[in-house]
Enzyme design. Structure first.
Site, PDB file in Angstrom:
ATOM      1  N   LYS A  43       1.037  -1.377   0.190  1.00 41.84           N
ATOM      2  CA  LYS A  43       0.085  -0.066   0.091  1.00 41.84           C
ATOM      3  C   LYS A  43       0.910   1.265  -0.037  1.00 41.84           C
ATOM      4  O   LYS A  43       1.957   1.264   0.837  1.00 41.84           O
ATOM      5  CB  LYS A  43      -0.930   0.114   1.360  1.00 41.84           C
ATOM      6  CG  LYS A  43      -2.023   0.969   1.391  1.00 41.84           C
ATOM      7  CD  LYS A  43      -2.889   0.700   2.678  1.00 41.84           C
ATOM      8  CE  LYS A  43      -3.974   1.805   2.718  1.00 41.84           C
ATOM      9  NZ  LYS A  43      -4.709   1.457   3.908  1.00 41.84           N
ATOM     10  N   SER A  83      -9.719   1.353   2.951  1.00 42.90           N
ATOM     11  CA  SER A  83      -8.992   2.216   2.175  1.00 42.90           C
ATOM     12  C   SER A  83      -7.790   1.253   1.377  1.00 42.90           C
ATOM     13  O   SER A  83      -7.063   1.650   0.311  1.00 42.90           O
ATOM     14  CB  SER A  83      -8.082   3.309   2.983  1.00 42.90           C
ATOM     15  OG  SER A  83      -7.375   2.425   3.898  1.00 42.90           O
ATOM     16  N   SER A 140      -9.973  -1.317   6.892  1.00 38.90           N
ATOM     17  CA  SER A 140      -9.349  -1.038   5.762  1.00 38.90           C
ATOM     18  C   SER A 140      -8.759  -2.286   5.014  1.00 38.90           C
ATOM     19  O   SER A 140      -8.312  -1.888   3.946  1.00 38.90           O
ATOM     20  CB  SER A 140      -8.470   0.144   6.021  1.00 38.90           C
ATOM     21  OG  SER A 140      -9.200   1.520   5.680  1.00 38.90           O
TER      22      SER A 140
END
Lengths: 483, 478
Positions: A75, A150, A174
């Protein structure tokens, strides 16, 4: 592409070279990237260099790391030395950190091949990846659908089977929600299990990095590689890291599974979802598990509690982005405070600003006791809820989400988006490990089953998820629409 | 009427701790390096970085707490103080809000008055803004040096019990001496390792309620603290006299103009939005650790002063001066032991040594004179090897360049002369040359003899045994 453990074994047997595997992964990403847009930055040169390093070690008969040659995505909030690290925000659109996060260093030393930095909601604030400052990412099972957030980019690229491993972060859901949306396994470890050093903070007391993978065994291997105490993170905990792969089971005999009665009314709103979870519990029972009713009386306050604590911490964590030292600066005509204002006004998106304002308000003198302090008290009660529940069961099984992936733009009301984390937030507030494992399909789209365990009992949680996964094999039942 | 008003001062003193590394990272804690050379991702507040508590800083603060009779908390925590300022990398400062490391305690002034402490807490220092080309309002650019950012800082907060600018200065001097003694800071106000803000108010004499206070900042030396406080007190007196209301505000001290000016009012004060730092678990200190830190404390200035008076029989004033720094006090004790004469050791250090040090721009710690050398010099005077007058010359050489007193005496031919035949010639020469004084003495002016003795000593370059000189003169002048 196969799982990470299959790739690792093939490379170790010298059936294939790490370089071949890496090139194949980069090709696969290249094919689907125009439709998915899972990556903010691809790192083909770094990946190939690492792959060649692994191949050289194998050629010389030297020992290699636990993830040798396995293509892995991270990420875009994990600092990676000299590589763009944006956190999905315009304010860091030009930021190349001079150091790497502990997670990246541990991936490197496990000989994983990092292929790129994945898209995300700005500063990890969002549940659809639509809050990325750059572009939205698509769901590999429905290009009109969101991949969740996310950690949407990580979920999308693993869901598309471009790479078997990705690292995401979970503050209120997330990792678990996008894992559910993208037909993959997503693990939020115990708070303190994985170092947060070099992981750009959203809400420090909740943020936790974890695996997003093709299957449970991969999640076990990846967690083993990144977990463990780090002297650079005072909130990481010095508890030994077991070999999570060793304890994976194929049956659930003697396992007591808690079913959360407080969640039943919420999930009953959607009969299809309610049926899916009912079937999932039935599959667990067939494997030999026994069931226990548990209650989480404070879970209904989870969202309200979370939306005080997380914004409060973020309002302070994000104060450093002022254009002075790094990142994007908007000139303030010789007035430093004007520079701060203009930089932050231009650099942050709406959702980030909304939470900064919310958190600033919650911490103001006069409101602090009524909001922040009270929220912390509820948080303590939530921990007690889980302590009580786990006195009667080994793991808890419950919904990960309230719906299958939704379409881009479908949730324009912020609160509707916040509600996406209804089933995942209580575990985040309690700091316990929780994961989503593919649990079937609603309207032809993936839905995950959530399993959670007491603090530092990831092995137990993974063992149960593995038995369920091996018996149901839901992930294999649906193919991505792009490949 | 100003005579009926009394002054109430509370001081907030910031002391930088002299640990090797910074408060929350491994960077060197060192004053005077090139700008931005002692920085790393952590103290620059880079995204994703996290603080790790410097245990040594905690130890230093606890030791300061023990030395000032504070209660050290076995359980404390760190909080974030949020405000935007470009010299603060994270735009929040890690500090301690409602659970400081120590509470209570006191600072005992030389007068015996005790000023109670409210608390001492640990925090990180900020960087420094440098206004290129002069003053903030006229410079073309502001540069930021982050070397100081993250340096461990303790804030010592007194109760409002200081009654005058003089007492404020004494309070600071006692604090400075204690910090130097226990070795936790170099407390140099001009380098900013000791900084001070003052809360000042006045009230009718004998009343309990505090008046409206102003907070004074930017005082950069002990002198400026006294000057700023004096100015502020007279400003407040003038306010009262003219019927004006004193406004609660923060005022800066302008050293050049010699006045305080309004910086911001109470209404403009920050809401720091303190909350517990989620990056740092609460700090707990066990009994054994605290006990071992306490046991490592040296004898403190006040205790040592008392001991010097009783053990060595030296005057209070001398004891005060000699115990101001641990180095000087250790030095005195070494000289006392080497010479076997503590009173003489004190007299020399307070008198001739001090004069020479001042003349050469040195201190005891920068001079090359060893305590052993000074002790030997004192012994030589006592044993009659040299005169007191010659010893002054040797002392000056020792202070300036160090060395062995015996060798210096030999080189310079300063050994005392007691041999009559050698002194007689000088005595006769002086009598011949000083006819006027001789006549005065013979005419009954007894003081003229001192002058003649002085002349003989001068002629002998201080070497002549003064008793022999006096006897020979008496014989000749009857």
């Amino acid at each position: 592409m196969e799982t990470g453990h299959e790739i690792r074994e093939a490379i170790a047997r010298r059936d294939r070279s790490a370089e071949e595997v890496t090139r194949a992964a980069l090709d696969a990403i290249g094919r689907v990237e125009p439709s998915l847009r899972a990556y903010i930055t691809l790192l083909p040169e770094r990946a190939l260099a690492k792959a060649r390093e692994v191949d050289a070690k194998i050629a010389k008969g030297e020992p290699v790391g636990k993830l040798a040659g396995v293509p892995t995505a991270v990420k875009d909030l994990f600092c990676l030395k000299d590589a763009l690290t944006t956190c999905g925000s315009k304010i860091l659109a030009n930021f190349k950190p001079p150091f790497s996060s502990t997670v990246v260093e541990r991936l490197d030393s496990a000989d994983a091949v990092i292929v790129g930095k994945t898209n995300m909601d700005e500063f990890a604030m969002g549940s659809s990846c639509e809050n990325s400052a750059f572009f939205p990412t698509r769901n590999p099972y429905d290009l009109e659908g969101v991949p969740g957030g996310s950690s949407g980019g990580s979920a999308s690229t693993v869901g598309a089977r471009s790479v078997p491993l990705a690292v995401g972060t979970d503050t209120g859901g997330s990792i678990r929600e996008p894992a559910s949306f993208c037909n993959i396994v997503g693990v939020k470890p115990t708070y303190g299990r994985v170092s947060r050093y070099g992981m750009i903070a959203f809400a420090s007391s909740l943020d936790q990095a974890g695996p997003m993978t093709a299957d449970v065994r991969d999640a076990a291997d990846l967690l083993g590689a990144i977990a463990g105490f780090d002297p650079m993170d005072s909130t990481s905990v010095d508890v030994p890291v077991p070999d999570y792969g060793v304890g994976l089971r194929d049956d659930l005999k003697g396992v007591r599974i808690g079913i959360v009665r407080d969640f039943e009314d919420s999930i009953a709103v959607d009969p299809k979802m309610a049926k899916l979870y009912k079937d999932a519990y039935e599959d667990l029972r067939k494997l030999g598990a026994t069931f226990v009713d548990v209650t989480l009386p404070h879970a209904k306050y989870g969202l309200a509690t979370y939306y005080l604590i997380a914004p409060a911490e973020c309002s302070s964590n994000l104060a450093r982005y002022d254009g002075t030292r790094y990142g994007v600066r908007v000139d303030g005509d010789a007035d430093v405070y004007a520079m701060f204002d203009k930089t932050r006004t231009a650099g942050f998106g709406d959702e980030v600003k909304r939470r900064i304002v919310l958190g600033t308000y919650a911490l103001c003198s006069g409101y602090y006791d009524a909001y922040y302090v009270r929220a912390q008290k509820v948080r303590t009660l939530m921990k007690h809820d889980f302590d009580t529940a786990f006195a009667a069961c080994d793991v808890i099984a419950c919904p990960a989400v309230s719906c299958p992936p939704f379409e881009l733009g479908a949730k324009s009301d912020p609160v509707a988006m916040y509600l996406m984390d209804y089933f995942t937030i209580p575990m985040s507030l309690a700091g316990i490990p929780a994961m989503s494992v593919p649990g079937g399909f609603v309207d032809g789209l993936p839905v995950g089953l959530q399993i959670c365990a007491p603090a530092f009992e990831e092995a137990r949680m993974l063992a149960v998820a593995h038995a369920y996964e091996q018996a149901t094999r839901h992930a294999a039942k649906l193919q991505p629409v792009v490949s | 009427m100003s005579a009926a008003l009394e002054t109430v001062i509370g001081l907030e003193v910031h002391v930088e701790l002299s640990t090797k590394s910074k408060m929350f990272c491994g960077c060197l804690n060192e004053f005077g390096a090139d700008p931005n050379t002692h920085v790393c991702p952590v103290c620059l507040g880079m995204p994703g970085t996290l603080p790790v508590i410097n245990k040594r800083a905690v130890e230093f603060l606890c030791k300061a707490g023990f030395a000032l009779e504070c209660t050290v908390a076995p359980f404390s925590k760190f909080d974030r103080k949020n405000y935007f300022y470009p010299d603060m990398p994270k735009n929040y400062q890690i500090s301690q809000y409602d659970m400081p490391l120590t509470t209570g305690g006191r600072v005992v002034l030389p007068s015996g008055k005790a000023i109670r402490l409210n608390r001492i807490h640990l925090e990180e220092d900020t960087g420094k803004n440098v206004h290129a080309g002069g003053h903030m309002t006229t410079s073309e650019a502001t540069l930021i040096d982050y070397n100081r950012a993250g340096v461990p800082l303790m804030e010592i907060v007194s109760e409002p019990e200081i009654g005058s600018p003089d007492e404020a200065e004494q309070y600071l001097m006692v604090l400075r001496d204690v910090m130097l003694y226990i070795g936790v800071s170099d407390v140099k106000m001009h380098e900013g390792s000791l900084r001070c803000d003052a809360n000042v108010s006045i009230r009718p004499l004998g009343t309990k309620e505090l008046g409206t206070k102003t907070e004074i900042k930017n005082m950069n030396s002990f002198k400026s603290v006294v000057a700023a406080l004096e100015h502020e007190i007279s400003r407040q007196h003038a306010c009262v006299a003219s019927g004006e209301r004193i406004v609660q505000e923060t005022r800066g001290w302008d050293e050049v103009r010699g006045l305080t000016y309004s910086m911001r009012s109470k209404e403009q004060a920050h809401d720091y939005r303190y909350f517990p730092d989620p990056d740092l678990p609460p700090l707990s200190l066990d009994e054994a650790t605290l006990a071992s830190w306490r046991s490592e404390l040296p004898e403190l200035p006040a205790q040592r002063r008392e001991r010097f008076i009783t053990q060595y029989g030296i005057p209070q004033y001398d004891a005060n001066v000699l115990t101001q720094s641990r180095f000087d006090a250790d030095y005195f004790e070494a000289v006392a032991s080497a010479s076997g004469d503590p009173k003489q050791a004190s007299n020399w250090l307070m008198g001739d040594v001090r004069k020479s040090l001042e003349a050469h721009g040195l201190t005891l710690s920068t001079s090359k004179m060893t305590p052993a050398a000074l002790g030997e010099l004192i012994s030589m005077v006592k044993g009659g090897a040299i005169t007191g007058r010659a010893a002054k010359e040797v002392c000056d050489v020792l202070v300036a360049a160090g060395g062995d007193p015996k060798a210096i005496v030999e080189q310079r031919g300063l050994a005392q002369v007691s041999d009559e035949s050698a002194i007689v010639a000088i005595v006769d020469k002086v009598i011949a040359a000083q006819a006027e004084s001789v006549a005065a003495y013979k005419g009954g002016k007894a003081k003229a003899l001192d002058f003649i003795v002085g002349q003989v000593m001068r002629e002998s370059r201080g070497r002549a045994n003064v008793d022999v000189v006096k006897r020979l003169l008496m014989e000749r002048l009857g």
